[in-house]
Design a protein around this motif. Structure first.
Motif, PDB file in Angstrom:
ATOM      1  N   THR A  88       0.826  -1.214   0.000  1.00 42.63           N
ATOM      2  CA  THR A  88       0.000   0.000   0.000  1.00 42.63           C
ATOM      3  C   THR A  88       0.858   1.261   0.000  1.00 42.63           C
ATOM      4  O   THR A  88       0.606   2.174  -0.796  1.00 42.63           O
ATOM      5  CB  THR A  88      -0.984  -0.022   1.178  1.00 42.63           C
ATOM      6  OG1 THR A  88      -1.843  -1.154   1.018  1.00 42.63           O
ATOM      7  CG2 THR A  88      -1.811   1.246   1.234  1.00 42.63           C
ATOM      8  N   PRO A  89       1.899   1.359   0.842  1.00 40.30           N
ATOM      9  CA  PRO A  89       2.742   2.570   0.790  1.00 40.30           C
ATOM     10  C   PRO A  89       3.403   2.768  -0.575  1.00 40.30           C
ATOM     11  O   PRO A  89       3.550   3.897  -1.049  1.00 40.30           O
ATOM     12  CB  PRO A  89       3.785   2.342   1.887  1.00 40.30           C
ATOM     13  CG  PRO A  89       3.122   1.414   2.848  1.00 40.30           C
ATOM     14  CD  PRO A  89       2.263   0.518   1.986  1.00 40.30           C
ATOM     15  N   GLU A  90       3.800   1.676  -1.234  1.00 42.41           N
ATOM     16  CA  GLU A  90       4.405   1.798  -2.563  1.00 42.41           C
ATOM     17  C   GLU A  90       3.378   2.317  -3.580  1.00 42.41           C
ATOM     18  O   GLU A  90       3.706   3.153  -4.427  1.00 42.41           O
ATOM     19  CB  GLU A  90       4.952   0.451  -3.023  1.00 42.41           C
ATOM     20  CG  GLU A  90       6.178  -0.007  -2.249  1.00 42.41           C
ATOM     21  CD  GLU A  90       6.580  -1.443  -2.558  1.00 42.41           C
ATOM     22  OE1 GLU A  90       7.788  -1.733  -2.459  1.00 42.41           O
ATOM     23  OE2 GLU A  90       5.701  -2.267  -2.895  1.00 42.41           O
ATOM     24  N   ARG A  91       2.150   1.823  -3.499  1.00 41.47           N
ATOM     25  CA  ARG A  91       1.099   2.324  -4.398  1.00 41.47           C
ATOM     26  C   ARG A  91       0.822   3.803  -4.138  1.00 41.47           C
ATOM     27  O   ARG A  91       0.623   4.575  -5.077  1.00 41.47           O
ATOM     28  CB  ARG A  91      -0.183   1.505  -4.238  1.00 41.47           C
ATOM     29  CG  ARG A  91      -0.152   0.250  -5.065  1.00 41.47           C
ATOM     30  CD  ARG A  91      -1.461  -0.486  -4.957  1.00 41.47           C
ATOM     31  NE  ARG A  91      -1.144  -1.673  -4.159  1.00 41.47           N
ATOM     32  CZ  ARG A  91      -1.946  -2.353  -3.396  1.00 41.47           C
ATOM     33  NH1 ARG A  91      -3.191  -2.011  -3.289  1.00 41.47           N
ATOM     34  NH2 ARG A  91      -1.535  -3.386  -2.725  1.00 41.47           N
ATOM     35  N   LEU A  92       0.808   4.193  -2.859  1.00 40.17           N
ATOM     36  CA  LEU A  92       0.603   5.605  -2.528  1.00 40.17           C
ATOM     37  C   LEU A  92       1.735   6.462  -3.086  1.00 40.17           C
ATOM     38  O   LEU A  92       1.493   7.569  -3.595  1.00 40.17           O
ATOM     39  CB  LEU A  92       0.482   5.783  -1.018  1.00 40.17           C
ATOM     40  CG  LEU A  92      -0.782   5.202  -0.384  1.00 40.17           C
ATOM     41  CD1 LEU A  92      -0.690   5.260   1.134  1.00 40.17           C
ATOM     42  CD2 LEU A  92      -2.014   5.930  -0.888  1.00 40.17           C
ATOM     43  N   ASP A  93       2.977   5.970  -2.997  1.00 38.64           N
ATOM     44  CA  ASP A  93       4.120   6.700  -3.564  1.00 38.64           C
ATOM     45  C   ASP A  93       3.963   6.865  -5.073  1.00 38.64           C
ATOM     46  O   ASP A  93       4.257   7.928  -5.626  1.00 38.64           O
ATOM     47  CB  ASP A  93       5.435   5.983  -3.253  1.00 38.64           C
ATOM     48  CG  ASP A  93       5.812   6.066  -1.781  1.00 38.64           C
ATOM     49  OD1 ASP A  93       5.256   6.923  -1.058  1.00 38.64           O
ATOM     50  OD2 ASP A  93       6.662   5.249  -1.349  1.00 38.64           O
ATOM     51  N   GLN A  94       3.497   5.807  -5.737  1.00 39.33           N
ATOM     52  CA  GLN A  94       3.291   5.895  -7.185  1.00 39.33           C
ATOM     53  C   GLN A  94       2.187   6.908  -7.505  1.00 39.33           C
ATOM     54  O   GLN A  94       2.305   7.672  -8.461  1.00 39.33           O
ATOM     55  CB  GLN A  94       2.958   4.536  -7.777  1.00 39.33           C
ATOM     56  CG  GLN A  94       2.835   4.601  -9.283  1.00 39.33           C
ATOM     57  CD  GLN A  94       2.678   3.248  -9.939  1.00 39.33           C
ATOM     58  OE1 GLN A  94       2.518   2.238  -9.276  1.00 39.33           O
ATOM     59  NE2 GLN A  94       2.719   3.235 -11.245  1.00 39.33           N
ATOM     60  N   ASP A 120       1.412   9.511  -5.712  1.00 40.71           N
ATOM     61  CA  ASP A 120       2.007  10.833  -5.489  1.00 40.71           C
ATOM     62  C   ASP A 120       2.831  11.265  -6.702  1.00 40.71           C
ATOM     63  O   ASP A 120       2.768  12.419  -7.131  1.00 40.71           O
ATOM     64  CB  ASP A 120       2.886  10.834  -4.244  1.00 40.71           C
ATOM     65  CG  ASP A 120       2.094  10.913  -2.958  1.00 40.71           C
ATOM     66  OD1 ASP A 120       0.897  11.293  -3.016  1.00 40.71           O
ATOM     67  OD2 ASP A 120       2.670  10.599  -1.891  1.00 40.71           O
ATOM     68  N   ALA A 121       3.617  10.340  -7.251  1.00 37.75           N
ATOM     69  CA  ALA A 121       4.439  10.667  -8.423  1.00 37.75           C
ATOM     70  C   ALA A 121       3.558  11.042  -9.614  1.00 37.75           C
ATOM     71  O   ALA A 121       3.864  11.992 -10.343  1.00 37.75           O
ATOM     72  CB  ALA A 121       5.340   9.478  -8.776  1.00 37.75           C
ATOM     73  N   HIS A 136       0.528  12.318  -9.452  1.00 35.15           N
ATOM     74  CA  HIS A 136      -0.058  13.635  -9.170  1.00 35.15           C
ATOM     75  C   HIS A 136       0.951  14.746  -9.431  1.00 35.15           C
ATOM     76  O   HIS A 136       0.598  15.799  -9.977  1.00 35.15           O
ATOM     77  CB  HIS A 136      -0.572  13.695  -7.738  1.00 35.15           C
ATOM     78  CG  HIS A 136      -1.841  12.942  -7.534  1.00 35.15           C
ATOM     79  ND1 HIS A 136      -2.087  12.201  -6.423  1.00 35.15           N
ATOM     80  CD2 HIS A 136      -2.944  12.803  -8.301  1.00 35.15           C
ATOM     81  CE1 HIS A 136      -3.277  11.629  -6.512  1.00 35.15           C
ATOM     82  NE2 HIS A 136      -3.814  11.987  -7.660  1.00 35.15           N
ATOM     83  N   LYS A 137       2.210  14.532  -9.041  1.00 32.63           N
ATOM     84  CA  LYS A 137       3.240  15.544  -9.288  1.00 32.63           C
ATOM     85  C   LYS A 137       3.451  15.752 -10.785  1.00 32.63           C
ATOM     86  O   LYS A 137       3.619  16.878 -11.245  1.00 32.63           O
ATOM     87  CB  LYS A 137       4.542  15.157  -8.592  1.00 32.63           C
ATOM     88  CG  LYS A 137       4.461  15.321  -7.087  1.00 32.63           C
ATOM     89  CD  LYS A 137       5.713  14.849  -6.391  1.00 32.63           C
ATOM     90  CE  LYS A 137       5.494  14.970  -4.881  1.00 32.63           C
ATOM     91  NZ  LYS A 137       6.515  14.281  -4.116  1.00 32.63           N
TER      92      LYS A 137
END
Length: 162
Positions: free
Chosen positions: A98-104, A106-107, A109-110
């Motif tokens: 889940t944290p890895e998916r959230l990081d992706q 975020d990327a 969105h940026k």
């Protein structure tokens, strides 16, 4: 022993349900049902940058001296080529925590924010080159029209359905 009225009520109810189910089922020709999402040929080809520039110049009645600014605006706000958009890798996503998916996310969105910043800068630069009457005409364009010039939503890739 069931009463005849109850039996007939059940028969009528079953017939009504069957008729409703048949009416809801689409009828297809000899070729069978169409492919999901329709054939690709039904999707209209997006206009080229030259067509978009010509439409913009005609709508705003731009002078020849404003042509370079309009061309730069159209190029900066051109929709991305669908082939260049990232394709989601379902297997890779399922393997992520889940944290890895959230990081992706975020990327992504940026990246979308960077794209919109470029669209905004190009729009402001073009807008500053317009006369007051052209600005009024540009301001009167519906948001859907402007999304066409901005290339639609940010390039986050097409969604695949499971």
């Amino acid at each position: 022993m069931p009463r005849p009225a109850a039996i007939w009520s059940g028969v009528v109810l079953a017939a009504a349900c069957a008729a409703t189910a048949l009416a809801a089922e689409p009828m297809h020709g000899p070729g069978g049902p169409p492919p999901p999402g329709g054939p690709k040929s039904e999707r209209p080809e997006p206009p080229s940058n030259e067509q978009r520039a010509a439409k913009l110049k005609a709508m705003l009645q731009l002078s020849p001296s404003q042509g370079a600014a309009a061309d730069a605006f159209v190029v900066a706000t051109a929709p991305p080529d669908p082939e260049d958009l990232p394709k989601p890798d379902r297997e890779k996503l399922e393997a992520m925590s889940t944290p890895e998916r959230l990081d992706q996310m975020d990327a992504m969105h940026k990246e979308a924010e960077q794209h919109m910043a470029k669209v905004e800068a190009a729009t402001r630069a073009f807008y500053s080159s317009l006369t007051p009457s052209q600005k009024a005409a540009f301001d009167a364009l519906p948001p859907q029209t402007m999304m066409g010039f901005a290339g639609g939503p940010p390039p986050m890739g097409p969604r695949e359905r499971p």
